[in-house]
Motif scaffolding. Structure first.
Motif, PDB file in Angstrom:
ATOM      1  N   UNK A 150      -4.692  -1.366 -13.227  1.00  0.00           N
ATOM      2  CA  UNK A 150      -4.907  -2.803 -13.419  1.00  0.00           C
ATOM      3  C   UNK A 150      -4.442  -3.527 -12.158  1.00  0.00           C
ATOM      4  N   UNK A 151      -5.314  -4.390 -11.621  1.00  0.00           N
ATOM      5  CA  UNK A 151      -4.948  -5.234 -10.496  1.00  0.00           C
ATOM      6  C   UNK A 151      -5.553  -6.617 -10.728  1.00  0.00           C
ATOM      7  N   UNK A 203      -6.027  -0.095  -0.999  1.00  0.00           N
ATOM      8  CA  UNK A 203      -6.885   1.018  -1.396  1.00  0.00           C
ATOM      9  C   UNK A 203      -6.153   2.339  -1.460  1.00  0.00           C
ATOM     10  N   UNK A 204      -4.936   2.395  -0.912  1.00  0.00           N
ATOM     11  CA  UNK A 204      -4.149   3.630  -0.988  1.00  0.00           C
ATOM     12  C   UNK A 204      -3.597   3.874  -2.385  1.00  0.00           C
ATOM     13  N   UNK A 249     -13.347   1.786  -4.005  1.00  0.00           N
ATOM     14  CA  UNK A 249     -13.454   3.227  -4.229  1.00  0.00           C
ATOM     15  C   UNK A 249     -12.580   3.695  -5.394  1.00  0.00           C
ATOM     16  N   UNK A 250     -11.586   2.914  -5.731  1.00  0.00           N
ATOM     17  CA  UNK A 250     -10.692   3.305  -6.827  1.00  0.00           C
ATOM     18  C   UNK A 250     -11.214   2.894  -8.200  1.00  0.00           C
ATOM     19  N   UNK A 251     -12.375   2.234  -8.229  1.00  0.00           N
ATOM     20  CA  UNK A 251     -12.972   1.846  -9.505  1.00  0.00           C
ATOM     21  C   UNK A 251     -13.642   3.064 -10.152  1.00  0.00           C
ATOM     22  N   UNK A 276       0.797  -1.216   0.000  1.00  0.00           N
ATOM     23  CA  UNK A 276       0.000   0.000   0.000  1.00  0.00           C
ATOM     24  C   UNK A 276       0.829   1.265   0.000  1.00  0.00           C
ATOM     25  N   UNK A 277       2.146   1.128   0.151  1.00  0.00           N
ATOM     26  CA  UNK A 277       3.030   2.297   0.124  1.00  0.00           C
ATOM     27  C   UNK A 277       3.521   2.635  -1.276  1.00  0.00           C
TER      28      UNK A 277
END
Length: 962
Positions: free
Chosen positions: A917-918, A910-911, A935-937, A886-887
């Motif tokens: 793409x994941x 989520x950061x 939320x990143x969608x 996440x960093x």
């Protein structure tokens, strides 16, 4: 969805798929097959194209309206609210409201439910006629439909779908333009749960001018062909991103595709007398993406499928198994593609009982080579599996016992075992199994039972024992390549009875004694054209066309000879006498100059036909030679050496690709023109002093052996690009010269045959100015020596995948402080990925398809503050995804599918608000997709592709579930 590609920086690669290996298995006896290893690029993330074959084709609309009277049903007819419509396209009721409508793979619904959806305004107006075209046979409609607009008035006829814009041979436009007036792609995709390819194909079909008049068979095959187009036309993948750039250009030829023209007239399509597709030939046509399973809808008619030499990527069981449904297939050619499969040849191939020819060379097949794929093959005649990396690679009994097998090519396939199977191959004509070091034992006397044998290639293996005298009974034998083994004893005189024998290469073995006179008689008669042996110090031979010993090529009288047909054309420096020969007495100043700088101290000029002698003669033929500076003379000599060593030079690798007559370069404009300055020749650039500083000849049809004389340009040369050519530079001496190019900054020779058994040449460490280095798919094997990278302080891009290193990643690579891009896919890497903690400047790291790369993702990955793209797919990773990921504030692309990762997806992921793409599918992850990731969608974030195993991970926001 989008797939993988570099996020920054230039890419290297050909504009079409490399053709180092043959792309179709021959139906008649070929002249010679290549001995290349795998020639493929990085492993892509999977495309979203469906691999499930639909059980039915889209339902066709009737040509006449049903005669059943339209009943009045409360709530359905005859009133249509503003903004609503009848799925029949007008204010008439459906005729079978209680009937059950089903769409392939979807829950069944009542026809009245569909009508209710239309009247309630849940179906946009322009989709009513489309929906009617699908359901009319089940639900029925009483008349031709005309949709109503929001005011209740009839919609003008112009709202109907227009004719497809495709007109031959105009370029293919954006595929989305095909469905703009047919229906909403998004609505159809969500309503029926289709993938984008099926949706586009279905909407295109429904918008066709003559859709209602087509038969079910015709709709089936047009739908299947449309799926092929939408799946493979300009669809990006990790392979195309690396080699073609982020936006593939699409097919090279697509004449008539997706037009109203009969599909039998589309480019690459042939039909039988009934109009059914029997052949699809799209060889070398620039296909990308993933080839769809919908081709199985053509199973009743398709007898030939040729997809060879394309960028399509079909990894795993589900993307290969559909081939087994093509039950009438006779010719299947998928060589030089990415039909990646880690369980050997897919067992479903065993279902193709009518198969005659099968080419799966250089397809990234790996794993155990089992016999199920070759069972029940009564008419199989040709198989090419060269260039794959099989484990436990014994040739299956089912294959060698195929009763009509005539042509078998399995070079560089990691074969093991001995040759005892030869006695079973009664019909074999061409047997090519060279470049397999695990192939051992002696040539059995039972080889005599293969009495149809014409060509035999078992070079670069580990054969021992003596040549059996029984080989003399093979009356059809024409060409034999057995060089570079451990064969001992003497040459049997029975070989002299082979009156058809044209080529016999026995060099680099332990054979001794005197060559039988019977063989010399064949040479004297002109029948035996190429006869090579170790006649410098082991074999007494007065009739050999070339002799070898200590890697030195000489003739029977020990003078240097012209280059043999399939071995290096210049000589390793270390094997020459320490003292240079005396210069001829009457050399001109220019000739004396060239003799003085010759890398083999003048010995290369003893024979008049060597490429060096031809280059020297060309230089001396200049009318204005006296006006040339010494630098210009040496420069033109060097370039002439490159030309004569690689222009239409025949080797083992070229004969199957180009035939007996190897063509010259694709573009040689200006080369060898004595009246044109070399700085104006194709592919050359010069600095302000007219010294050549760049040689760019990628994908230019170079063959032969790239001349080590290029090192004579070391003072000026900063760029050398011979990517994607058929040059063959085996062994230390033909690789070590690269270390003399001490000013080189950009060095690209990936997708060639710079074969070397000790991995990367250690001499590369002399290239202290190197910025970009590509040696991918060059047949390098045997380790990654750390010392090769010790001095490369300026190196930013390193591409070295597609070779068989069987090694862990040296610390020296990870500690290259300038390194930003590292690609080591399909490289037989071992160990873990703890090394990544040292990659302080890395932006892209791809390590795909290395099954022996194991261990967990270290928490130190969170320290890679510059990382933008990370891919470790189809490896052996275990453990949990560390929260420290996440960093990674700059990461945009993450592929981890095909591992054994466990645990839950950290909320810290989520950061990553730049992530596009994941892909985490095909792991053992559990739990729920964190809300922070969702939320990143879109439309809030940029995470366009999010994929997991939804049976294990609850995910309400994923773009796709595996």
């Amino acid at each position: 969805g989008p797939t993988k590609g570099p996020t920054k920086g230039p890419t290297k690669g050909p504009t079409t798929a490399p053709t180092t290996a043959p792309t179709t298995a021959p139906t008649i006896a070929p002249t010679k097959a290549p001995t290349t290893g795998p020639t493929k690029g990085p492993t892509p993330a999977p495309t979203t194209a469906s691999t499930t074959v639909p059980t039915t084709a889209p339902t066709k609309a009737p040509t006449t309206a049903p005669t059943t009277a339209s009943p009045t049903i409360d709530g359905l007819c005859p009133s249509i609210p503003d903004g609503g419509c009848s799925v029949c396209g007008d204010d008439k009721c459906i005729t079978e409201p209680s009937a059950i409508f089903s769409f392939p793979g979807q829950p069944s619904v009542r026809c009245s439910d569909l009508q209710n959806a239309g009247e309630a305004g849940q179906v946009p107006l322009d989709q009513c006629p489309f929906l009617a075209a699908l359901i009319v046979d089940t639900c029925g409609c009483s008349s031709t439909a005309v949709p109503r607009n929001a005011k209740g008035a009839a919609t003008p006829a112009s709202s109907a779908s227009p004719t497809s814009p495709f007109k031959p041979p105009t370029p293919i436009p954006d595929a989305d333009s095909l469905i703009k007036s047919a229906a909403s792609e998004d609505w159809v995709q969500k309503k029926f749960g289709l993938d984008p390819v099926q949706t586009k194909a279905l909407l295109w079909l429904a918008s066709s001018t003559n859709f209602a008049s087509f038969s079910d068979t015709k709709n089936n095959q047009r739908y299947a062909l449309a799926c092929i187009f939408f799946s493979t036309y300009a669809v990006p993948s990790k392979y195309t991103d690396l080699h073609l750039g982020r936006n593939p250009k699409g097919w090279h030829k697509a004449d008539f595709w997706l037009s109203n023209e009969e599909e039998c007239n589309w480019y690459g399509i042939l039909c039988d007398s009934n109009g059914d597709v029997e052949s699809i030939n799209l060889k070398g046509n620039g296909l990308s993406g993933s080839f769809p399973s919908q081709v199985a809808l053509l199973r009743n008619s398709l007898i030939r499928l040729d997809l060879s030499d394309n960028w399509i990527h079909n990894p795993g069981d589900e993307c290969n198994s559909f081939l087994g449904q093509l039950s009438n297939l006779q010719y299947l050619f998928i060589g030089s593609t990415f039909f990646e499969h880690d369980k050997g040849v897919p067992t479903e191939i065993g279902l193709l009982s009518k198969l005659i020819a099968f080419d799966a060379s250089n397809t990234m097949y790996s794993g155990k080579l089992n016999g199920d794929a070759f069972a029940n093959k009564p008419i199989l005649r040709s198989v090419d599996l060269s260039g794959n990396h099989f484990a436990e690679g014994r040739i299956p009994e089912e294959l060698v016992k195929a009763p009509q097998l005539q042509h078998l090519y399995m070079e560089a396939s990691n074969l093991t075992g001995d040759l005892s199977f030869l006695k079973e191959m009664k019909a074999i004509v061409d047997l090519w199994i060279g470049n397999n070091e695990g192939l051992s034992g002696s040539i059995p006397a039972t080889i005599s039972q293969a009495n149809a044998l014409e060509t035999l290639s078992i070079s670069h293996c580990s054969l021992t024992g003596q040549l059996p005298s029984e080989m003399g009974s093979l009356e059809s034998l024409k060409e034999v390549w057995l060089y570079d083994n451990h064969i001992n004893g003497t040459i049997p005189h029975e070989l002299g009875g082979l009156s058809s024998l044209k080529t016999l290469q026995l060099e680099y073995n332990a054979i001794t004694g005197t060559v039988p006179q019977s063989l010399c008689n064949l040479t004297a008669q002109g029948a035996l054209v190429v006869f090579e042996a170790d006649c410098v110090n082991k074999v007494v031979c007065d009739c050999c066309t070339a002799c070898f010993g200590k890697k030195l090529l000489v003739n029977a009288s020990l003078s240097v000879t012209p280059v043999p047909s399939s071995l290096p054309s210049s000589y390793p420096t270390s094997d020459f006498p320490s003292q240079s020969p005396s210069l001829p007495p009457s050399l001109s100043p220019a000739a004396a100059l060239i003799h003085s700088i010759a890398i083999h101290r003048g010995m290369e000029f003893v024979g008049s036909n060597s490429y060096q002698s031809r280059a020297l003669a060309w230089v001396l033929g200049h009318d204005d030679l006296d006006s040339f500076s010494d630098t210009k003379i040496i420069q033109r000599y060097t370039l002439a050496c490159i030309y004569y060593s690689t222009y239409a030079v025949k080797t083992l690798y070229t004969e199957e690709i180009a035939g007996a007559d190897v063509p010259g370069w694709t573009n040689s404009d200006g080369w060898m023109d004595t009246n044109l300055d070399e700085c104006q020749w194709h592919g050359l650039d010069c600095d302000s002093n007219d010294a050549v500083d760049s040689i760019e000849l990628p994908s230019n049809g170079l063959t032969g052996h790239f001349a080590p004389e290029v090192q004579l340009l070391k003072d000026s040369l900063i760029r050398l690009d011979i990517f994607d050519n058929h040059v063959y530079n085996p062994g230390h001496a033909f690789n070590a010269f690269l270390g003399e190019l001490t000013n080189i900054q950009y060095l690209y020779y990936g997708f060639t045959n710079f074969e070397y058994e000790k991995g990367i040449p250690t001499e590369i460490n002399k290239l202290t100015h190197l910025i970009e280095y590509d040696c991918a798919y060059t047949l390098y094997h045997g380790g990654i020596p750390a010392e090769a990278f010790t001095n490369l302080t300026e190196l930013k891009r390193l591409t070295m995948g597609g070779n068989a290193y069987n090694s862990s990643v040296p610390t020296e690579i990870a500690q290259l402080q300038s390194l930003e891009y590292l690609y080591m896919d399909n490289a037989d890497l071992t160990g873990d990925i703890s090394f990544l903690a040292d990659l302080g400047s890395i932006k892209e790291l791809w390590l795909d398809t290395n099954p022996t790369l194991i261990g967990s993702i270290p928490s130190s990955i969170g320290e890679l503050s510059t990382l933008q793209s990370f891919s470790v797919t189809n490896c052996g990773l275990t453990g949990e995804i560390p929260t420290q990921m996440g960093n990674l504030a700059h990461i945009q692309q993450l592929w981890l599918h095909g591992n054994e990762l466990t645990g839950q997806i950290p909320t810290e992921m989520g950061n990553l608000n730049r992530m596009r793409i994941m892909e985490l599918e095909k792991n053992q992850l559990t739990g729920t997709m964190p809300t922070e990731v969702c939320f990143n969608r879109p439309p809030i974030g940029s995470l366009a592709v999010l994929e997991v195993d939804c049976e294990k991970v609850t995910c309400s926001c994923c773009s796709s579930c595996d």
